[in-house]
Design a protein around this motif. Structure first.
Motif, PDB file in Angstrom:
ATOM      1  N   ALA A 159       1.692   0.831  -6.648  1.00  0.00           N
ATOM      2  CA  ALA A 159       1.929  -0.495  -6.070  1.00  0.00           C
ATOM      3  C   ALA A 159       2.516  -0.376  -4.656  1.00  0.00           C
ATOM      4  CB  ALA A 159       2.859  -1.297  -6.968  1.00  0.00           C
ATOM      5  N   ARG A 160       3.419   0.547  -4.455  1.00  0.00           N
ATOM      6  CA  ARG A 160       3.996   0.748  -3.123  1.00  0.00           C
ATOM      7  C   ARG A 160       2.931   1.259  -2.143  1.00  0.00           C
ATOM      8  NH1 ARG A 160       8.153  -2.478  -3.045  1.00  0.00           N
ATOM      9  NH2 ARG A 160       9.858  -1.824  -4.376  1.00  0.00           N
ATOM     10  N   TRP A 161       2.030   2.110  -2.624  1.00  0.00           N
ATOM     11  CA  TRP A 161       0.936   2.609  -1.792  1.00  0.00           C
ATOM     12  C   TRP A 161       0.070   1.437  -1.319  1.00  0.00           C
ATOM     13  CZ3 TRP A 161      -4.075   4.867  -4.074  1.00  0.00           C
ATOM     14  CH2 TRP A 161      -4.921   5.310  -3.056  1.00  0.00           C
ATOM     15  N   ILE A 162      -0.283   0.565  -2.241  1.00  0.00           N
ATOM     16  CA  ILE A 162      -1.089  -0.607  -1.897  1.00  0.00           C
ATOM     17  C   ILE A 162      -0.330  -1.491  -0.902  1.00  0.00           C
ATOM     18  CG2 ILE A 162      -2.070  -2.749  -2.812  1.00  0.00           C
ATOM     19  CD1 ILE A 162      -2.736  -1.146  -5.370  1.00  0.00           C
ATOM     20  N   GLN A 163       0.963  -1.670  -1.147  1.00  0.00           N
ATOM     21  CA  GLN A 163       1.791  -2.498  -0.272  1.00  0.00           C
ATOM     22  C   GLN A 163       1.819  -1.925   1.156  1.00  0.00           C
ATOM     23  OE1 GLN A 163       5.934  -2.717  -1.463  1.00  0.00           O
ATOM     24  NE2 GLN A 163       6.033  -4.871  -0.867  1.00  0.00           N
ATOM     25  N   CYS A 164       1.968  -0.621   1.290  1.00  0.00           N
ATOM     26  CA  CYS A 164       1.982   0.006   2.612  1.00  0.00           C
ATOM     27  C   CYS A 164       0.622  -0.131   3.296  1.00  0.00           C
ATOM     28  CB  CYS A 164       2.367   1.482   2.508  1.00  0.00           C
ATOM     29  SG  CYS A 164       4.097   1.760   2.151  1.00  0.00           S
ATOM     30  N   GLU A 165      -0.457   0.036   2.528  1.00  0.00           N
ATOM     31  CA  GLU A 165      -1.791  -0.120   3.103  1.00  0.00           C
ATOM     32  C   GLU A 165      -2.025  -1.550   3.578  1.00  0.00           C
ATOM     33  OE1 GLU A 165      -3.902   2.061   4.021  1.00  0.00           O
ATOM     34  OE2 GLU A 165      -3.095   3.825   3.047  1.00  0.00           O
ATOM     35  N   GLU A 166      -1.482  -2.525   2.854  1.00  0.00           N
ATOM     36  CA  GLU A 166      -1.582  -3.920   3.300  1.00  0.00           C
ATOM     37  C   GLU A 166      -0.854  -4.113   4.633  1.00  0.00           C
ATOM     38  OE1 GLU A 166       0.052  -6.132   0.050  1.00  0.00           O
ATOM     39  OE2 GLU A 166      -1.835  -6.146  -1.059  1.00  0.00           O
ATOM     40  N   MET A 167       0.299  -3.456   4.782  1.00  0.00           N
ATOM     41  CA  MET A 167       1.055  -3.561   6.031  1.00  0.00           C
ATOM     42  C   MET A 167       0.299  -2.902   7.186  1.00  0.00           C
ATOM     43  SD  MET A 167       3.745  -5.300   5.527  1.00  0.00           S
ATOM     44  CE  MET A 167       3.003  -6.255   4.233  1.00  0.00           C
ATOM     45  N   VAL A 168      -0.351  -1.775   6.921  1.00  0.00           N
ATOM     46  CA  VAL A 168      -1.155  -1.124   7.962  1.00  0.00           C
ATOM     47  C   VAL A 168      -2.288  -2.051   8.377  1.00  0.00           C
ATOM     48  CG1 VAL A 168      -2.749   0.785   8.440  1.00  0.00           C
ATOM     49  CG2 VAL A 168      -0.568   1.244   7.297  1.00  0.00           C
ATOM     50  N   THR A 216      12.194   3.426  23.708  1.00  0.00           N
ATOM     51  CA  THR A 216      11.382   3.624  24.913  1.00  0.00           C
ATOM     52  C   THR A 216      10.343   2.533  25.107  1.00  0.00           C
ATOM     53  OG1 THR A 216       9.732   4.983  23.770  1.00  0.00           O
ATOM     54  CG2 THR A 216      11.648   6.124  24.731  1.00  0.00           C
ATOM     55  N   GLY A 217       9.950   1.882  24.020  1.00  0.00           N
ATOM     56  CA  GLY A 217       8.928   0.841  24.108  1.00  0.00           C
ATOM     57  C   GLY A 217       7.518   1.397  24.133  1.00  0.00           C
ATOM     58  N   ASN A 218       7.378   2.714  24.082  1.00  0.00           N
ATOM     59  CA  ASN A 218       6.045   3.325  24.062  1.00  0.00           C
ATOM     60  C   ASN A 218       5.384   3.134  22.704  1.00  0.00           C
ATOM     61  OD1 ASN A 218       6.434   4.246  26.667  1.00  0.00           O
ATOM     62  ND2 ASN A 218       7.213   6.252  25.993  1.00  0.00           N
ATOM     63  N   ALA A 219       4.081   3.296  22.684  1.00  0.00           N
ATOM     64  CA  ALA A 219       3.345   3.207  21.421  1.00  0.00           C
ATOM     65  C   ALA A 219       3.614   4.455  20.592  1.00  0.00           C
ATOM     66  CB  ALA A 219       1.854   3.071  21.700  1.00  0.00           C
ATOM     67  N   GLN A 220       3.750   4.251  19.316  1.00  0.00           N
ATOM     68  CA  GLN A 220       3.920   5.360  18.375  1.00  0.00           C
ATOM     69  C   GLN A 220       3.190   5.016  17.088  1.00  0.00           C
ATOM     70  OE1 GLN A 220       8.092   5.707  17.460  1.00  0.00           O
ATOM     71  NE2 GLN A 220       7.971   4.188  15.849  1.00  0.00           N
ATOM     72  N   ARG A 221       3.029   6.011  16.238  1.00  0.00           N
ATOM     73  CA  ARG A 221       2.372   5.773  14.955  1.00  0.00           C
ATOM     74  C   ARG A 221       3.222   4.851  14.101  1.00  0.00           C
ATOM     75  NH1 ARG A 221       0.814  10.345  10.500  1.00  0.00           N
ATOM     76  NH2 ARG A 221       2.985  10.145   9.962  1.00  0.00           N
ATOM     77  N   ALA A 277       2.696   6.655   7.650  1.00  0.00           N
ATOM     78  CA  ALA A 277       3.341   7.812   7.008  1.00  0.00           C
ATOM     79  C   ALA A 277       3.778   7.476   5.582  1.00  0.00           C
ATOM     80  CB  ALA A 277       4.530   8.279   7.834  1.00  0.00           C
ATOM     81  N   MET A 278       4.349   6.277   5.406  1.00  0.00           N
ATOM     82  CA  MET A 278       4.789   5.883   4.062  1.00  0.00           C
ATOM     83  C   MET A 278       3.591   5.778   3.123  1.00  0.00           C
ATOM     84  SD  MET A 278       7.899   3.154   4.514  1.00  0.00           S
ATOM     85  CE  MET A 278       7.121   2.076   5.680  1.00  0.00           C
ATOM     86  N   ALA A 279       2.481   5.235   3.611  1.00  0.00           N
ATOM     87  CA  ALA A 279       1.280   5.108   2.772  1.00  0.00           C
ATOM     88  C   ALA A 279       0.778   6.486   2.351  1.00  0.00           C
ATOM     89  CB  ALA A 279       0.190   4.340   3.512  1.00  0.00           C
ATOM     90  N   GLN A 280       0.790   7.442   3.280  1.00  0.00           N
ATOM     91  CA  GLN A 280       0.354   8.797   2.952  1.00  0.00           C
ATOM     92  C   GLN A 280       1.262   9.433   1.904  1.00  0.00           C
ATOM     93  OE1 GLN A 280       0.251  10.563   6.849  1.00  0.00           O
ATOM     94  NE2 GLN A 280      -1.927  10.097   7.111  1.00  0.00           N
TER      95      GLN A 280
END
Length: 186
Positions: free
Chosen positions: A105-114, A126-131, A136-139
């Motif tokens: 369920a947490r995996w699905i929840q993280c994928e929904e957020m992605v 820094t305001g730069n783009a990052q992953r 990472a949580m989904a993985q």
């Protein structure tokens, strides 16, 4: 005990001789002569009488911060029903099923957020783009879910006399994940 006096080391998880699947024991004629429990996958497997499904923990259907209920209770119930149909529900602990359901369920929840926020996030200083941290949580949750599923499936595999070739709850989980990506829940 290690040379520095600390108590660490010891047997690793999964070390030692691997347990043979039941089908191999039967083919070899049960060399150990211990009684063998045989579960076969046939058309009557769904008609077996057994124990009632244990009540899933309240935590598995808790309301999340976004107002949606967690889907873990549904995953728990579907997985337990599948195990019951296979005749293995009494062999798998409810705690293992709860861990699997929560992780899935947490995996699905993280994928929904992605899906909702994308793969990139803004760095806080820094305001730069990052992953995105959701990637990472989904993985991590996907890896944990697969390990727990293999634990459950190993119990089924080690206690059946024939090869299982039907659908599994893991197949349904993938469908649920793909539907969540499209913005549909169900």
């Amino acid at each position: 005990m290690a040379k520095d006096g600390t108590n660490r080391g010891g047997a690793r998880i999964g070390a030692g001789a691997k347990k043979k699947p039941l089908a191999d024991k039967i083919a070899e004629g049960n060399p150990g002569k211990r009684p063998i429990t045989v579960i076969s996958f046939n058309d009557d497997a769904g008609k077996l009488e057994g124990q009632e499904m244990p009540k899933p923990s309240e935590m598995l259907s808790a309301i999340q911060k976004d107002g949606k209920p967690l889907q873990a209770a549904e995953i728990f119930e579907k997985t337990w029903e599948w195990l019951h149909e296979m005749g293995c529900s009494s062999l798998v602990s409810p705690q293992l099923l709860e861990r699997y359901a929560m992780s899935a369920a947490r995996w699905i929840q993280c994928e929904e957020m992605v899906t909702e926020y994308g793969f990139l996030a803004k760095h806080p200083t820094t305001g730069n783009a990052q992953r995105s941290p959701y990637v990472a949580m989904a993985q991590d949750y996907m890896s944990q879910t697969n390990r727990l599923w293999m634990e459950v499936f190993l119990i089924v595999k080690e206690n059946c006399a024939s090869e299982y070739a039907g659908e599994s709850p893991q197949d349904d989980l993938m469908e649920k994940l793909l539907m969540a990506r499209k913005g549909r829940m169900g």
